[in-house]
Design a protein around this motif. Structure first.
Motif, PDB file in Angstrom:
ATOM      1  N   GLN A 150      -0.645   3.702 -12.999  1.00  0.00           N
ATOM      2  CA  GLN A 150      -0.243   3.924 -11.679  1.00  0.00           C
ATOM      3  C   GLN A 150       0.817   3.414 -11.718  1.00  0.00           C
ATOM      4  O   GLN A 150       1.510   2.584 -12.384  1.00  0.00           O
ATOM      5  CB  GLN A 150      -1.038   2.286 -10.922  1.00  0.00           C
ATOM      6  N   VAL A 151       1.969   3.888 -10.540  1.00  0.00           N
ATOM      7  CA  VAL A 151       3.169   4.021 -10.809  1.00  0.00           C
ATOM      8  C   VAL A 151       3.679   3.692  -9.196  1.00  0.00           C
ATOM      9  O   VAL A 151       3.343   4.287  -8.243  1.00  0.00           O
ATOM     10  CB  VAL A 151       4.260   5.000 -10.868  1.00  0.00           C
ATOM     11  N   GLU A 152       4.658   2.547  -8.696  1.00  0.00           N
ATOM     12  CA  GLU A 152       4.374   2.237  -6.830  1.00  0.00           C
ATOM     13  C   GLU A 152       5.750   2.572  -7.032  1.00  0.00           C
ATOM     14  O   GLU A 152       6.837   2.008  -7.922  1.00  0.00           O
ATOM     15  CB  GLU A 152       4.063   1.091  -6.897  1.00  0.00           C
ATOM     16  N   LEU A 153       6.682   3.456  -6.871  1.00  0.00           N
ATOM     17  CA  LEU A 153       8.402   4.183  -6.650  1.00  0.00           C
ATOM     18  C   LEU A 153       8.490   3.237  -4.922  1.00  0.00           C
ATOM     19  O   LEU A 153       7.706   2.544  -3.823  1.00  0.00           O
ATOM     20  CB  LEU A 153       8.367   4.838  -6.439  1.00  0.00           C
ATOM     21  N   PRO A 154      10.137   2.694  -4.913  1.00  0.00           N
ATOM     22  CA  PRO A 154      10.710   2.200  -4.431  1.00  0.00           C
ATOM     23  C   PRO A 154      10.986   2.866  -3.039  1.00  0.00           C
ATOM     24  O   PRO A 154      11.938   2.623  -1.901  1.00  0.00           O
ATOM     25  CB  PRO A 154      11.422   1.390  -4.839  1.00  0.00           C
ATOM     26  N   TYR A 155      11.124   4.268  -2.997  1.00  0.00           N
ATOM     27  CA  TYR A 155      11.719   5.173  -1.620  1.00  0.00           C
ATOM     28  C   TYR A 155      11.413   4.802  -0.389  1.00  0.00           C
ATOM     29  O   TYR A 155      12.149   4.805   0.566  1.00  0.00           O
ATOM     30  CB  TYR A 155      11.570   6.833  -2.364  1.00  0.00           C
ATOM     31  N   GLY A 156      10.134   4.533  -0.717  1.00  0.00           N
ATOM     32  CA  GLY A 156       9.185   4.758   1.122  1.00  0.00           C
ATOM     33  C   GLY A 156       9.861   3.333   1.868  1.00  0.00           C
ATOM     34  O   GLY A 156      10.349   3.852   2.681  1.00  0.00           O
ATOM     35  N   LEU A 157       9.991   1.777   0.459  1.00  0.00           N
ATOM     36  CA  LEU A 157      10.432   1.145   0.945  1.00  0.00           C
ATOM     37  C   LEU A 157      12.013   1.180   1.402  1.00  0.00           C
ATOM     38  O   LEU A 157      12.433   0.580   2.192  1.00  0.00           O
ATOM     39  CB  LEU A 157      10.114   0.052   0.563  1.00  0.00           C
ATOM     40  N   LEU A 158      12.688   1.965   1.030  1.00  0.00           N
ATOM     41  CA  LEU A 158      14.251   1.921   0.944  1.00  0.00           C
ATOM     42  C   LEU A 158      14.416   2.475   2.419  1.00  0.00           C
ATOM     43  O   LEU A 158      15.411   1.833   3.010  1.00  0.00           O
ATOM     44  CB  LEU A 158      15.074   2.676  -0.791  1.00  0.00           C
ATOM     45  N   VAL A 159      13.787   3.311   2.761  1.00  0.00           N
ATOM     46  CA  VAL A 159      13.625   4.449   3.614  1.00  0.00           C
ATOM     47  C   VAL A 159      13.209   3.067   5.301  1.00  0.00           C
ATOM     48  O   VAL A 159      14.496   3.350   6.250  1.00  0.00           O
ATOM     49  CB  VAL A 159      13.082   5.530   4.325  1.00  0.00           C
ATOM     50  N   ASN A 160      12.316   2.408   4.941  1.00  0.00           N
ATOM     51  CA  ASN A 160      11.765   1.618   6.163  1.00  0.00           C
ATOM     52  C   ASN A 160      12.521  -0.174   6.261  1.00  0.00           C
ATOM     53  O   ASN A 160      13.449  -0.352   7.234  1.00  0.00           O
ATOM     54  CB  ASN A 160      10.735   1.119   5.862  1.00  0.00           C
ATOM     55  N   TYR A 161      13.213   0.012   5.440  1.00  0.00           N
ATOM     56  CA  TYR A 161      14.114  -1.366   4.962  1.00  0.00           C
ATOM     57  C   TYR A 161      15.835  -0.568   5.535  1.00  0.00           C
ATOM     58  O   TYR A 161      16.385  -1.227   6.320  1.00  0.00           O
ATOM     59  CB  TYR A 161      14.646  -2.016   3.482  1.00  0.00           C
ATOM     60  N   LEU A 162      16.447   0.468   5.463  1.00  0.00           N
ATOM     61  CA  LEU A 162      17.007   0.979   6.034  1.00  0.00           C
ATOM     62  C   LEU A 162      17.443   0.750   7.349  1.00  0.00           C
ATOM     63  O   LEU A 162      18.002   0.633   8.046  1.00  0.00           O
ATOM     64  CB  LEU A 162      18.111   2.084   5.478  1.00  0.00           C
ATOM     65  N   ARG A 163      16.228   0.950   7.831  1.00  0.00           N
ATOM     66  CA  ARG A 163      15.739   1.232   9.253  1.00  0.00           C
ATOM     67  C   ARG A 163      16.255   0.138  10.007  1.00  0.00           C
ATOM     68  O   ARG A 163      15.923  -0.236  10.769  1.00  0.00           O
ATOM     69  CB  ARG A 163      14.310   2.296   9.614  1.00  0.00           C
ATOM     70  N   SER A 164      15.184  -0.796   9.763  1.00  0.00           N
ATOM     71  CA  SER A 164      15.222  -2.316   9.988  1.00  0.00           C
ATOM     72  C   SER A 164      16.278  -2.811   9.965  1.00  0.00           C
ATOM     73  O   SER A 164      16.793  -3.599  10.868  1.00  0.00           O
ATOM     74  CB  SER A 164      14.298  -3.156   9.260  1.00  0.00           C
TER      75      SER A 164
END
Length: 369
Positions: A150-164
């Motif tokens: 199992q590998v959870e990557l931070p790319y999606g979180l990065l986009v959401n944080y930049l949008r916030s």
């Protein structure tokens, strides 16, 4: 590492302080260079194979995890790179053929070492050795990791944080933060922090580089469930990565690791480079000598004049005179089958004309004059 979970397993303090390779006597600097070079091979091979970014990132994280449970002395770097990339392609449902992965990684290694970039034949001994190493390495990765891939990557979180944080339209911050995420894959950072902390760390560093102020009251990282000290650690790990340039010539197997310890690895690679180039030149010369010699223009003309031309290939034209004395050119002679068909059609048309009443010699007009 922690037990089976949907979250990324993190390293324990004991694993961080002393890896299996370091415990067996491998210098810390050399281990860092070997980790970085292995991730470089995975990323470069993924680009050539045109696999998604998630495949390359997952393979690099699996590669890093494996060498905190095993040592470079026991498992060669090249075979682990092949096995991690092959396994990540399966996990992320983007399978690639074994031959393509082996050939791409082999060409990348040859390019870094200055060897002739000759693709390995799919039927020679070297190819089958690489194939067996890759399959065994895949099984070893699964065994050492307990099948927890199992590998959870931070790319999606990065986009959401930049949008916030309203930074998606900034000309530099989003791309800079994304680049930091890709480069951190060459370090053990993904094994020490969860994706939320890593995403906050690269945003913090990118904003600092671009002089972009971020909210401090309350601290913006608290909103994203990150710790301030961990965010700073991620930023420092990114800076340290750029301050140190990893080597491109590192041991790929146990034999080369022994040569590195004895200080003869560079000499061995140089000698092998010269030997391979000499062999490639010799093979190229053999191929050139096997080609038939091109005939000269005079010899070709003599050959064409000495051999008679066949009727079917002849381009000669024979003329026939009409009633008014003019000479008409006939078309080139056709093949026997085509000429025979033309004659049959002409005979059929003559028979049809003879059967018509007006053209018959025994019509009623001739019998009753």
């Amino acid at each position: 590492m922690s037990g089976l979970s949907l979250r990324n397993p993190l390293l324990t303090l004991e694993q961080i302080s002393a890896s299996p390779s370091e415990t067996q006597g491998l210098p810390k600097d050399l281990e860092t260079d070997m980790r970085a070079y292995g991730c470089h091979l995975i990323e470069a091979a993924g680009i050539v194979l045109r696999v998604p970014q998630v495949v390359m990132a997952s393979a690099q994280i699996l590669f890093q995890r494996f060498y905190y449970l095993a040592s470079f002395q026991d498992f060669s770097l090249r075979s682990t790179v092949l096995g991690a990339l092959f396994l990540a392609c399966k996990v992320e449902e983007n399978p690639q053929s074994i031959r393509n992965i082996i050939n791409v990684v082999d060409i990348l290694v040859k390019r870094d070492r200055g060897y002739p970039e000759i693709v390995t034949d799919g039927y020679d001994t070297e190819y089958y050795e690489r194939k067996n190493e890759m399959v065994i390495a895949e099984l070893q990765i699964l065994r050492r990791l307990g099948f927890n891939v199992q590998v959870e990557l931070p790319y999606g979180l990065l986009v959401n944080y930049l949008r916030s944080l309203e930074l998606t339209e900034h000309p530099r911050v989003p791309q800079l933060a994304w680049n930091y995420l890709n480069d951190l894959l060459r370090t053990p950072t993904y094994l020490c922090f969860q994706p939320e902390t890593i995403a906050c760390g690269v945003i913090y560093l990118a904003a600092y580089e671009c002089d972009v102020p971020l909210p401090t009251s309350p601290p913006w990282w608290n909103i994203f469930d990150a710790n301030g000290e961990d965010v700073v650690h991620v930023a420092r790990a990114t800076i340290a990565l750029y301050l140190r340039r990893p080597k491109r010539i590192v041991p790929l197997d146990r034999d080369e690791l022994d040569m590195h310890v004895s200080g003869t690895l560079e000499e061995h690679i140089s000698a092998e480079r010269n030997e391979r180039w000499e062999k490639a030149k010799a093979e190229l010369g053999t191929m050139e000598s096997d080609k038939p010699d091109k005939p000269t223009e005079q010899a070709a003309l003599h050959t064409s004049n000495s051999q008679p031309q066949s009727r079917s290939n002849s381009r000669s034209f024979s003329g026939s005179r009409s009633k008014n004395g003019h000479r008409h050119e006939r078309e080139p002679s056709q093949s026997p089958s085509r000429e025979r068909g033309r004659r049959n059609r002409h005979a059929d048309s003559r028979r049809r004309e003879s059967r018509e009443p007006g053209n018959s010699r025994h019509s009623s007009g001739h019998r009753h004059r």
